[in-house]
Design an enzyme around this catalytic site. Structure first.
Site, PDB file in Angstrom:
ATOM      1  N   LYS A  22     -19.410  31.296 -10.809  1.00  0.00           N
ATOM      2  CA  LYS A  22     -19.965  30.693  -9.843  1.00  0.00           C
ATOM      3  C   LYS A  22     -21.161  31.432 -10.007  1.00  0.00           C
ATOM      4  O   LYS A  22     -22.467  30.640  -9.990  1.00  0.00           O
ATOM      5  CB  LYS A  22     -19.544  30.870  -8.441  1.00  0.00           C
ATOM      6  CG  LYS A  22     -20.577  30.132  -7.415  1.00  0.00           C
ATOM      7  CD  LYS A  22     -19.859  30.373  -6.032  1.00  0.00           C
ATOM      8  CE  LYS A  22     -20.054  31.866  -5.271  1.00  0.00           C
ATOM      9  NZ  LYS A  22     -21.375  32.234  -4.756  1.00  0.00           N
ATOM     10  N   ASN A  23     -21.487  32.623  -9.797  1.00  0.00           N
ATOM     11  CA  ASN A  23     -22.935  33.307  -9.652  1.00  0.00           C
ATOM     12  C   ASN A  23     -23.507  33.487 -10.986  1.00  0.00           C
ATOM     13  O   ASN A  23     -24.690  33.818 -10.908  1.00  0.00           O
ATOM     14  CB  ASN A  23     -22.497  34.833  -8.856  1.00  0.00           C
ATOM     15  CG  ASN A  23     -22.034  34.444  -7.501  1.00  0.00           C
ATOM     16  OD1 ASN A  23     -22.241  33.220  -6.854  1.00  0.00           O
ATOM     17  ND2 ASN A  23     -21.461  35.638  -6.721  1.00  0.00           N
ATOM     18  N   CYS A 117     -23.834  32.207   2.762  1.00  0.00           N
ATOM     19  CA  CYS A 117     -22.913  32.672   3.715  1.00  0.00           C
ATOM     20  C   CYS A 117     -23.587  33.801   4.679  1.00  0.00           C
ATOM     21  O   CYS A 117     -24.631  34.474   4.193  1.00  0.00           O
ATOM     22  CB  CYS A 117     -21.634  33.319   3.050  1.00  0.00           C
ATOM     23  SG  CYS A 117     -20.877  32.169   2.053  1.00  0.00           S
ATOM     24  N   ARG A 122     -30.288  38.593   5.272  1.00  0.00           N
ATOM     25  CA  ARG A 122     -30.072  38.361   3.655  1.00  0.00           C
ATOM     26  C   ARG A 122     -31.652  38.005   3.277  1.00  0.00           C
ATOM     27  O   ARG A 122     -32.076  37.086   2.902  1.00  0.00           O
ATOM     28  CB  ARG A 122     -29.457  37.088   3.418  1.00  0.00           C
ATOM     29  CG  ARG A 122     -27.906  37.156   3.615  1.00  0.00           C
ATOM     30  CD  ARG A 122     -26.951  36.148   3.148  1.00  0.00           C
ATOM     31  NE  ARG A 122     -26.751  36.603   1.772  1.00  0.00           N
ATOM     32  CZ  ARG A 122     -25.929  35.940   0.988  1.00  0.00           C
ATOM     33  NH1 ARG A 122     -25.257  34.810   1.569  1.00  0.00           N
ATOM     34  NH2 ARG A 122     -25.653  36.278  -0.209  1.00  0.00           N
ATOM     35  N   GLN A 126     -37.275  42.144  -2.186  1.00  0.00           N
ATOM     36  CA  GLN A 126     -37.297  42.498  -3.406  1.00  0.00           C
ATOM     37  C   GLN A 126     -37.719  41.510  -4.486  1.00  0.00           C
ATOM     38  O   GLN A 126     -38.358  41.940  -5.516  1.00  0.00           O
ATOM     39  CB  GLN A 126     -36.085  43.193  -3.888  1.00  0.00           C
ATOM     40  CG  GLN A 126     -35.495  44.404  -2.900  1.00  0.00           C
ATOM     41  CD  GLN A 126     -36.571  45.563  -2.956  1.00  0.00           C
ATOM     42  OE1 GLN A 126     -36.755  46.027  -4.101  1.00  0.00           O
ATOM     43  NE2 GLN A 126     -36.984  45.763  -1.851  1.00  0.00           N
ATOM     44  N   ASP A 310     -17.738  40.971  -3.189  1.00  0.00           N
ATOM     45  CA  ASP A 310     -17.106  39.767  -3.077  1.00  0.00           C
ATOM     46  C   ASP A 310     -15.582  39.605  -2.999  1.00  0.00           C
ATOM     47  O   ASP A 310     -14.771  38.474  -2.913  1.00  0.00           O
ATOM     48  CB  ASP A 310     -17.725  38.850  -3.837  1.00  0.00           C
ATOM     49  CG  ASP A 310     -19.280  38.424  -3.598  1.00  0.00           C
ATOM     50  OD1 ASP A 310     -19.815  38.217  -4.466  1.00  0.00           O
ATOM     51  OD2 ASP A 310     -19.641  39.022  -2.531  1.00  0.00           O
ATOM     52  N   ARG A 405     -16.821  25.779  -1.878  1.00  0.00           N
ATOM     53  CA  ARG A 405     -18.027  26.117  -2.419  1.00  0.00           C
ATOM     54  C   ARG A 405     -17.944  26.988  -3.700  1.00  0.00           C
ATOM     55  O   ARG A 405     -18.681  27.073  -4.610  1.00  0.00           O
ATOM     56  CB  ARG A 405     -19.047  26.961  -1.597  1.00  0.00           C
ATOM     57  CG  ARG A 405     -19.552  26.261  -0.520  1.00  0.00           C
ATOM     58  CD  ARG A 405     -20.513  26.921   0.671  1.00  0.00           C
ATOM     59  NE  ARG A 405     -21.463  27.752  -0.496  1.00  0.00           N
ATOM     60  CZ  ARG A 405     -22.242  28.740  -0.045  1.00  0.00           C
ATOM     61  NH1 ARG A 405     -22.046  29.139   1.162  1.00  0.00           N
ATOM     62  NH2 ARG A 405     -23.014  29.283  -0.817  1.00  0.00           N
TER      63      ARG A 405
HETATM   64  C1  EPZ Z   1     -25.227  38.018  -4.558  1.00  0.00           C
HETATM   65  O1  EPZ Z   1     -25.882  37.562  -3.313  1.00  0.00           O
HETATM   66  C2  EPZ Z   1     -23.977  36.918  -4.678  1.00  0.00           C
HETATM   67  N1  EPZ Z   1     -24.473  35.500  -4.442  1.00  0.00           N
HETATM   68  C3  EPZ Z   1     -22.922  37.193  -3.349  1.00  0.00           C
HETATM   69  O2  EPZ Z   1     -22.149  36.707  -3.754  1.00  0.00           O
HETATM   70  C4  EPZ Z   1     -22.798  38.930  -3.734  1.00  0.00           C
HETATM   71  O3  EPZ Z   1     -22.004  39.206  -2.278  1.00  0.00           O
HETATM   72  C5  EPZ Z   1     -24.266  39.798  -3.687  1.00  0.00           C
HETATM   73  O4  EPZ Z   1     -24.865  39.291  -4.849  1.00  0.00           O
HETATM   74  C6  EPZ Z   1     -23.640  41.089  -4.018  1.00  0.00           C
HETATM   75  O5  EPZ Z   1     -23.058  41.166  -5.183  1.00  0.00           O
HETATM   76  C7  EPZ Z   1     -24.960  34.970  -5.626  1.00  0.00           C
HETATM   77  O6  EPZ Z   1     -24.880  35.299  -6.619  1.00  0.00           O
HETATM   78  C8  EPZ Z   1     -25.142  33.578  -5.305  1.00  0.00           C
HETATM   79  P1  EPZ Z   1     -27.981  40.885  -3.288  1.00  0.00           P
HETATM   80  P2  EPZ Z   1     -27.455  38.197  -3.201  1.00  0.00           P
HETATM   81  O7  EPZ Z   1     -29.407  40.455  -3.318  1.00  0.00           O
HETATM   82  O8  EPZ Z   1     -28.360  38.107  -4.451  1.00  0.00           O
HETATM   83  C9  EPZ Z   1     -29.993  43.418   0.030  1.00  0.00           C
HETATM   84  C10 EPZ Z   1     -20.388  35.023  -3.081  1.00  0.00           C
HETATM   85  O9  EPZ Z   1     -19.337  35.195  -2.271  1.00  0.00           O
HETATM   86  N2  EPZ Z   1     -31.221  42.818  -0.367  1.00  0.00           N
HETATM   87  O10 EPZ Z   1     -27.186  41.688  -4.388  1.00  0.00           O
HETATM   88  O11 EPZ Z   1     -27.994  37.653  -2.094  1.00  0.00           O
HETATM   89  C11 EPZ Z   1     -29.028  42.689   0.825  1.00  0.00           C
HETATM   90  O12 EPZ Z   1     -29.538  42.392   2.252  1.00  0.00           O
HETATM   91  C12 EPZ Z   1     -21.490  35.622  -2.455  1.00  0.00           C
HETATM   92  O13 EPZ Z   1     -20.232  34.468  -3.987  1.00  0.00           O
HETATM   93  C13 EPZ Z   1     -32.259  43.498   0.137  1.00  0.00           C
HETATM   94  O14 EPZ Z   1     -32.516  44.139   0.949  1.00  0.00           O
HETATM   95  O15 EPZ Z   1     -27.160  39.591  -3.005  1.00  0.00           O
HETATM   96  C14 EPZ Z   1     -27.661  43.082   0.418  1.00  0.00           C
HETATM   97  O16 EPZ Z   1     -27.680  44.361   1.418  1.00  0.00           O
HETATM   98  C15 EPZ Z   1     -21.583  35.956  -1.013  1.00  0.00           C
HETATM   99  N3  EPZ Z   1     -33.639  42.740  -0.404  1.00  0.00           N
HETATM  100  C16 EPZ Z   1     -28.020  44.010  -0.848  1.00  0.00           C
HETATM  101  O17 EPZ Z   1     -29.412  44.002  -1.182  1.00  0.00           O
HETATM  102  C17 EPZ Z   1     -33.428  41.523  -0.982  1.00  0.00           C
HETATM  103  O18 EPZ Z   1     -34.695  41.174  -1.708  1.00  0.00           O
HETATM  104  C18 EPZ Z   1     -27.212  43.014  -1.826  1.00  0.00           C
HETATM  105  O19 EPZ Z   1     -27.945  41.964  -1.953  1.00  0.00           O
HETATM  106  C19 EPZ Z   1     -32.333  41.080  -1.672  1.00  0.00           C
HETATM  107  C20 EPZ Z   1     -31.355  41.775  -1.126  1.00  0.00           C
END
Ligand code: EPZ
Length: 426
Positions: A22-23, A117, A122, A126, A310, A405
Site C-alpha cells: 500500500k505505502n 488515520c 501528523r 519536514q 504499523d 483502506r
Molecule cells: C507513513 O506515514 C505511513 N503511511 C504510515 O502508515 C506509517 O505509520 C508511517 O509512515 C511510519 O512508518 C504512508 O506511507 C501512507 P512519518 P507518514 O512521516 O509518512 C513525524 C499505515 O498504517 N513527522 O514517517 O505520515 C510524525 O509526527 C500508515 O499504513 C514530523 O514530525 O509518517 C511521526 O511522529 C499509518 N514532521 C514521525 O515523524 C513531518 O513533516 C513519523 O512520521 C513528518 C512526520
C-alpha cells in the site's frame, strides 16, 4: 452498515498470498506525473486508498485503466491542473505526494491538507523544510485548508537534514528533487522498503537516485523521465499481519509473495515468542508453525529496520495470546493506543503505562470472549480481527472502511485459511 462477523477459536492453516505494498503504491501512482509517457503498474493492491488515489489522479486529467486483476495502465501526461483541493484529496495522508510530483513536473501545486488515520499530530514541517531548501515558496492556506508550493525559478538541488526520520517527507522530497537542477542530498532519511521501491520506480523512469534504503539519499536532477512497466513490491505490513494472525491462532500456514528481508524485525520477535518459521525454497514465502506455547516478549517500535509501528496493534493482539507479561513501546506516533478500549471489551488485560504513556503492558493467557468492536484505524482494525479470531464466540467489527483502506480481500484470504469470517449488512 457493513460489519465483519467472526467466530473465533479456529487455527489458521493452508496458505495466503500477500498483495502489493500500500505505502509504495500510494506514492508510485502520483509519481507517474513525472513521466512524459504512460506507465503500466503491476501487483497494485486493490484497496480503498489506491482507489482514492486513482480517483484524484483521474480528476486531475490522468487516464487510468485496469488491464488486469492487479494491473493498471496510468497515463498522467494529460494532468492539466496544479490545484487539488477537492474533498477526496483530504481523505488520506498520501495525497501529499501530489505536492512533490507537481512541484517536480509543473513547478507549483496547491493540495488539500492530507487526512489519514488519527494518532495525534501528523505534521508536514519536514516536507516543507525539504521543498523550501529546493527553492520552493511554501505556505499553508488555512481558509482553504490546503498547502501551496511554488518554485518560480524552478527547483535547485540542496542539502536537507531531516530533523525527524519521516517516511512521507523522505519520499516527497525525493520525488521533488528528481528534476531539480544539480544534486540533492537527504540526510537522516527514512529507510523503509517502500522508499526503496519508489526510488527504483523513479530510476527506471530515468531518475538518478542513489542510497535509497540508507540514511543518506543522493539525487542528481534529470530533465526527462519516461513511462515504464513496474511491479510493486509485496506489502511488508500485510505479510506481518497474517504472520501474527497465524501465530495468535496457533496455526500452521504458508505466507506467499513476500520479501523475507523486509520482515526481519517481525520474524525475530515471532521466533522469540516460540513460533517456528522457515523461508521457502524460492525465497519468496515463509512457513509459520505456531503449534506450541506462545511466550511473552518486549517490543519497541522504531523506523526501519526496527520493528514497524504499523505492526504495533496486530502484535499486541498476538501478545495477549502469550503466557506471561509482554511490553509494547510505541516510539513513532504520539498516541497510537486508542484501540485498546475495544480489545479490553473481549476480556484482554492491557493497560497504558510509562511516564510518557508510550508503553502497553499486556498480561497474556486470558480467555477472551467475542464482543462488538469498532475499528479506530487501519491497523487497529486488523488487530481487532486477530483478537476476534482468538476469542470464544462471535465478534463483530464495524467501521470496516478503515480496514478496507489497506487490506486487499482480507475476508477472502482469511476464509481460505479456515477462519469463520463474513462481511454482513446490518
Ligand atoms: C507513513 O506515514 C505511513 N503511511 C504510515 O502508515 C506509517 O505509520 C508511517 O509512515 C511510519 O512508518 C504512508 O506511507 C501512507 P512519518 P507518514 O512521516 O509518512 C513525524 C499505515 O498504517 N513527522 O514517517 O505520515 C510524525 O509526527 C500508515 O499504513 C514530523 O514530525 O509518517 C511521526 O511522529 C499509518 N514532521 C514521525 O515523524 C513531518 O513533516 C513519523 O512520521 C513528518 C512526520
Amino acid at each position: 452498515m457493513e460489519k465483519l462477523v467472526i467466530s473465533g477459536g479456529k487455527a489458521l492453516s493452508g496458505e495466503v498470498s500477500v498483495s502489493g505494498a500500500k505505502n509504495a503504491a500510494v506514492a508510485i501512482i502520483p509519481a507517474t506525473i513525472l513521466a512524459d509517457s504512460p506507465c503500466t503498474l503491476e501487483n497494485v493492491p486493490c484497496i480503498k486508498d489506491v482507489a482514492v488515489m486513482f480517483e484524484i489522479m483521474t480528476r486531475m486529467g490522468a487516464v487510468i485503466k485496469q488491464t488486469g486483476e492487479n494491473t493498471f495502465y496510468v497515463d498522467a501526461t494529460g494532468v492539466n491542473t496544479t490545484d487539488v483541493v477537492f474533498e477526496e484529496a483530504g481523505r488520506m495522508r498520501a495525497s501529499y505526494y501530489i505536492l512533490g510530483a507537481l512541484l517536480a513536473k509543473k513547478g507549483k501545486a496547491c493540495v488539500r491538507m492530507p487526512g489519514g488515520c488519527f494518532f495525534g499530530d501528523r505534521p508536514m514541517d519536514q516536507h516543507i523544510k525539504g521543498f523550501s531548501i529546493l527553492g520552493a515558496d511554501c505556505r499553508f492556506d488555512d481558509p482553504k485548508d490546503c498547502v501551496s508550493v511554488f518554485a518560480e525559478k524552478g527547483l535547485k538541488g540542496g542539502y536537507i537534514y531531516m530533523d525527524v526520520v519521516s517516511v512521507g517527507a523522505t519520499i516527497n522530497v525525493m520525488i521533488a528533487a528528481v528534476t531539480a537542477e544539480g544534486t540533492t542530498v537527504i540526510e537522516n532519511a527514512a529507510r523503509e522498503p517502500h522508499i526503496v521501491d519508489v526510488a527504483n520506480f523513479l530510476n527506471m523512469m530515468g531518475a538518478n537516485i542513489k542510497g535509497a534504503g540508507t540514511e543518506v539519499i543522493k539525487i542528481k536532477g534529470v530533465k526527462e523521465l519516461k513511462g515504464v512497466n513496474y511491479s510493486i513490491i509485496p506489502d511488508q505490513i500485510e505479510a506481518g499481519t497474517y504472520i501474527a494472525a497465524i501465530a495468535a491462532t496457533h496455526g500452521k500456514a504458508l505466507v506467499k509473495n513476500v520479501i523475507p528481508k523486509h520482515l526481519d524485525s517481525i520474524i525475530v520477535k515471532i521466533n522469540e515468542m516460540g513460533v517456528k518459521t522457515s523461508v521457502g525454497d524460492n525465497g519468496d514465502s515463509i512457513f509459520v508453525d505456531a503449534g506450541g506455547e506462545l511466550k511473552c516478549c518486549k517490543v519497541k517500535t522504531m523506523p526501519h529496520p526496527g520493528f514497524p509501528t504499523d505492526m504495533q496493534p496486530q502484535f499486541v493482539a498476538l501478545m495477549a495470546m502469550a503466557t506471561g507479561t509482554s511490553h509494547m513501546r510505541e516510539t513513532v506516533w504520539e498516541c497510537r493506543f486508542q484501540y485498546i478500549e475495544q480489545l479490553i471489551k473481549t476480556g484482554m488485560d492491557v493497560k497504558i503505562s510509562g511516564n510518557k504513556r508510550d508503553l502497553l503492558i499486556i498480561e497474556g493467557g486470558k480467555k477472551l470472549h467475542g464482543t462488538d468492536m469498532q475499528a479506530t484505524d487501519l491497523r487497529a482494525g486488523a488487530a481487532m480481527i486477530i483478537t476476534a479470531l482468538c476469542a470464544d464466540g462471535v465478534s463483530t467489527i464495524s467501521n470496516i472502511n478503515y480496514i478496507e483502506r489497506g487490506y486487499d480481500r482480507i475476508v477472502d484470504k482469511l476464509k481460505a485459511m479456515g477462519a469463520d469470517i463474513d462481511k454482513k449488512d446490518f
